[in-house]
Design a protein around this motif. Structure first.
Motif, PDB file in Angstrom:
ATOM      1  N   THR A 108     -20.652  13.867  -6.871  1.00 31.69           N
ATOM      2  CA  THR A 108     -20.984  12.535  -7.357  1.00 31.69           C
ATOM      3  C   THR A 108     -19.902  12.040  -8.297  1.00 31.69           C
ATOM      4  O   THR A 108     -19.111  12.831  -8.812  1.00 31.69           O
ATOM      5  N   THR A 109     -19.860  10.736  -8.500  1.00 38.29           N
ATOM      6  CA  THR A 109     -18.757  10.139  -9.250  1.00 38.29           C
ATOM      7  C   THR A 109     -19.144   9.693 -10.659  1.00 38.29           C
ATOM      8  O   THR A 109     -18.271   9.380 -11.463  1.00 38.29           O
ATOM      9  N   LYS A 110     -20.439   9.658 -10.955  1.00 39.82           N
ATOM     10  CA  LYS A 110     -20.884   9.074 -12.223  1.00 39.82           C
ATOM     11  C   LYS A 110     -20.982  10.118 -13.332  1.00 39.82           C
ATOM     12  O   LYS A 110     -21.866  10.980 -13.319  1.00 39.82           O
ATOM     13  N   VAL A 111     -20.058  10.024 -14.285  1.00 39.33           N
ATOM     14  CA  VAL A 111     -20.027  10.948 -15.419  1.00 39.33           C
ATOM     15  C   VAL A 111     -20.999  10.460 -16.490  1.00 39.33           C
ATOM     16  O   VAL A 111     -20.844   9.339 -16.995  1.00 39.33           O
ATOM     17  N   PRO A 112     -22.013  11.259 -16.861  1.00 39.18           N
ATOM     18  CA  PRO A 112     -22.998  10.817 -17.856  1.00 39.18           C
ATOM     19  C   PRO A 112     -22.478  10.944 -19.287  1.00 39.18           C
ATOM     20  O   PRO A 112     -23.087  11.582 -20.145  1.00 39.18           O
ATOM     21  N   HIS A 113     -21.328  10.327 -19.527  1.00 37.57           N
ATOM     22  CA  HIS A 113     -20.676  10.447 -20.830  1.00 37.57           C
ATOM     23  C   HIS A 113     -19.643   9.325 -20.942  1.00 37.57           C
ATOM     24  O   HIS A 113     -19.449   8.557 -19.985  1.00 37.57           O
ATOM     25  N   PHE A 114     -18.968   9.232 -22.113  1.00 32.90           N
ATOM     26  CA  PHE A 114     -17.964   8.180 -22.260  1.00 32.90           C
ATOM     27  C   PHE A 114     -16.531   8.703 -22.188  1.00 32.90           C
ATOM     28  O   PHE A 114     -15.584   7.951 -22.346  1.00 32.90           O
ATOM     29  N   PHE A 115     -16.383  10.009 -21.948  1.00 32.10           N
ATOM     30  CA  PHE A 115     -15.062  10.569 -21.665  1.00 32.10           C
ATOM     31  C   PHE A 115     -15.238  11.869 -20.892  1.00 32.10           C
ATOM     32  O   PHE A 115     -16.365  12.339 -20.701  1.00 32.10           O
ATOM     33  N   CYS A 116     -14.130  12.436 -20.430  1.00 33.48           N
ATOM     34  CA  CYS A 116     -14.187  13.640 -19.598  1.00 33.48           C
ATOM     35  C   CYS A 116     -14.341  14.892 -20.448  1.00 33.48           C
ATOM     36  O   CYS A 116     -13.382  15.647 -20.642  1.00 33.48           O
ATOM     37  N   ASP A 117     -15.540  15.101 -20.932  1.00 34.52           N
ATOM     38  CA  ASP A 117     -15.860  16.334 -21.651  1.00 34.52           C
ATOM     39  C   ASP A 117     -16.233  17.408 -20.634  1.00 34.52           C
ATOM     40  O   ASP A 117     -16.567  17.100 -19.484  1.00 34.52           O
ATOM     41  N   ILE A 118     -16.214  18.650 -21.051  1.00 35.62           N
ATOM     42  CA  ILE A 118     -16.348  19.765 -20.111  1.00 35.62           C
ATOM     43  C   ILE A 118     -17.707  19.774 -19.412  1.00 35.62           C
ATOM     44  O   ILE A 118     -17.790  19.738 -18.176  1.00 35.62           O
ATOM     45  N   ARG A 119     -18.786  19.812 -20.170  1.00 32.57           N
ATOM     46  CA  ARG A 119     -20.117  19.955 -19.583  1.00 32.57           C
ATOM     47  C   ARG A 119     -20.521  18.758 -18.723  1.00 32.57           C
ATOM     48  O   ARG A 119     -21.054  18.947 -17.623  1.00 32.57           O
ATOM     49  N   PRO A 120     -20.318  17.504 -19.186  1.00 27.27           N
ATOM     50  CA  PRO A 120     -20.676  16.368 -18.328  1.00 27.27           C
ATOM     51  C   PRO A 120     -19.946  16.368 -16.986  1.00 27.27           C
ATOM     52  O   PRO A 120     -20.534  15.995 -15.961  1.00 27.27           O
ATOM     53  N   VAL A 121     -18.685  16.784 -16.959  1.00 26.56           N
ATOM     54  CA  VAL A 121     -17.941  16.828 -15.697  1.00 26.56           C
ATOM     55  C   VAL A 121     -18.459  17.959 -14.813  1.00 26.56           C
ATOM     56  O   VAL A 121     -18.598  17.797 -13.593  1.00 26.56           O
ATOM     57  N   MET A 122     -18.787  19.106 -15.405  1.00 26.43           N
ATOM     58  CA  MET A 122     -19.313  20.227 -14.620  1.00 26.43           C
ATOM     59  C   MET A 122     -20.641  19.868 -13.950  1.00 26.43           C
ATOM     60  O   MET A 122     -20.967  20.398 -12.889  1.00 26.43           O
ATOM     61  N   LYS A 123     -21.405  18.976 -14.579  1.00 28.17           N
ATOM     62  CA  LYS A 123     -22.690  18.567 -14.003  1.00 28.17           C
ATOM     63  C   LYS A 123     -22.529  17.853 -12.666  1.00 28.17           C
ATOM     64  O   LYS A 123     -23.481  17.732 -11.895  1.00 28.17           O
ATOM     65  N   LEU A 124     -21.337  17.360 -12.366  1.00 32.36           N
ATOM     66  CA  LEU A 124     -21.091  16.629 -11.125  1.00 32.36           C
ATOM     67  C   LEU A 124     -20.792  17.561  -9.954  1.00 32.36           C
ATOM     68  O   LEU A 124     -20.616  17.109  -8.830  1.00 32.36           O
ATOM     69  N   SER A 125     -20.706  18.857 -10.226  1.00 34.47           N
ATOM     70  CA  SER A 125     -20.330  19.818  -9.189  1.00 34.47           C
ATOM     71  C   SER A 125     -21.451  20.030  -8.175  1.00 34.47           C
ATOM     72  O   SER A 125     -22.641  19.938  -8.505  1.00 34.47           O
ATOM     73  N   CYS A 126     -21.040  20.330  -6.941  1.00 33.56           N
ATOM     74  CA  CYS A 126     -22.002  20.610  -5.862  1.00 33.56           C
ATOM     75  C   CYS A 126     -22.561  22.020  -5.936  1.00 33.56           C
ATOM     76  O   CYS A 126     -23.573  22.326  -5.306  1.00 33.56           O
ATOM     77  N   ILE A 127     -21.871  22.903  -6.632  1.00 33.81           N
ATOM     78  CA  ILE A 127     -22.249  24.315  -6.622  1.00 33.81           C
ATOM     79  C   ILE A 127     -22.743  24.762  -7.998  1.00 33.81           C
ATOM     80  O   ILE A 127     -22.633  24.021  -8.982  1.00 33.81           O
TER      81      ILE A 127
END
Length: 315
Positions: A174-193
């Motif tokens: 998915t493309t929607k980051v639930p944050h206002f910058f690329c922090d580690i945990r919010p980006v990891m939440k977008l992973s398929c695995i």
């Protein structure tokens, strides 16, 4: 079929879209004005501190060398995050590429960890100044100061390369980051695995880069306080405590926010709480540094007044 769909989704994800402050939609303009004001003060304050320390030879000491390095690092740190956050608040945010997100995360991690260890170096400097004053100039030589700064930056770079390479090896669905910058945990939440391994890695690194420097600062201040309490005169004790007050204030806020953000269990993560904590360490803490060191530090205030006085005379 499931694996095929995951690979297909991963191939389609080439950009991310920030969803920061989506819960505060009606107050975005107010937040923009507040954050912009704080950002301007932060930039101005840190630039002034770096400038004053560089031009006033009375401030060419290890303590102020570390302070100028911290102010410079904080300035770049805010430049990495806040401008895009401000554009997002007024609806001008553009999607960020995976490479752009990785770059932002890399600089964020590098500078955040650099700041942690610079604060530790400043604590060590105060320890030597108060507990071993006769050997201060020998121990805190220019070479040692440069080595401490280089060490702080090197740790930040190594950890950033490790974390970014681990996160961006993941497939994203998915493309929607639930944050206002690329922090580690919010980006990891977008992973398929499943990201359990990455979560463990992040927690181990967080413990090492937060608790170790925080522990070293804590030990330094135990030794500092025990030495100060042995000083006979009340005036001497007051003066010694005053030299540490600014640093300990910044340390408490900085390590406190970092600990809450990165050492709490994943199950306790809440989007609004996470964003509030993130605002504290990306917007408020960088401002705290120049405010505390300019308002509570007589030498910096005197140097600033002197510089303003000279400018007025010249004009």
């Amino acid at each position: 079929m499931c694996d095929l769909m995951k690979k297909e989704n991963h191939s389609l994800v080439s950009v991310f879209i920030f969803q920061g402050f989506s819960s505060f939609h009606e107050h975005k303009l107010t937040l923009f004005v507040v954050f912009l004001t704080l950002y301007i003060f932060t930039l101005a304050g840190n630039v002034i501190i770096v400038g004053i320390i560089s031009i006033d030879h009375h401030l060419h000491t290890p303590m102020y060398f570390f302070l100028s390095m911290l102010s410079g690092s904080e300035t770049v740190y805010t430049l990495v995050i806040i401008p895009r956050m401000l554009f997002n608040l007024i609806g001008l945010s553009q999607p960020i590429s995976l490479a752009g997100c990785a770059t932002q995360m890399f600089f964020f991690i590098t500078l955040a960890i650099n700041n942690c260890f610079l604060l530790t170096a400043m604590g060590y400097d105060r320890y030597v100044a108060i507990c071993n004053p006769l050997r201060y100039s020998v121990i805190m030589s220019k070479r040692v100061c440069m080595q401490l700064v280089w060490g702080a930056c090197s740790i930040g770079l190594i950890v950033a390369m490790t974390q970014v390479s681990a996160v961006f090896r993941l497939p994203f669905c998915t493309t929607k980051v639930p944050h206002f910058f690329c922090d580690i945990r919010p980006v990891m939440k977008l992973s398929c695995i499943d990201t359990t391994v990455n979560e463990i890695l992040t927690m181990i690194i967080s413990v090492l880069v937060i608790l170790i420097p925080m522990g070293l600062v804590f030990i330094s201040y135990i030794l500092i306080i025990s030495t100060i309490l042995k000083i006979a005169s009340a005036e001497g004790r007051k003066k010694a405590f005053a030299t540490c007050a600014s640093h300990i204030t910044v340390v408490i806020v900085h390590y406190g926010c970092a600990s809450i953000a990165y050492l709490k269990p994943k199950s306790e993560n809440n989007l609004d709480q996470d964003q509030l904590i993130s605002v504290t360490y990306t917007v408020v803490t960088p401002l705290l540094n120049p405010v505390v060191y300019s308002l509570r530090n007589k030498e910096v205030k005197d140097a600033l007044c002197k510089a303003i006085g000279k400018k007025t005379v010249t004009e």
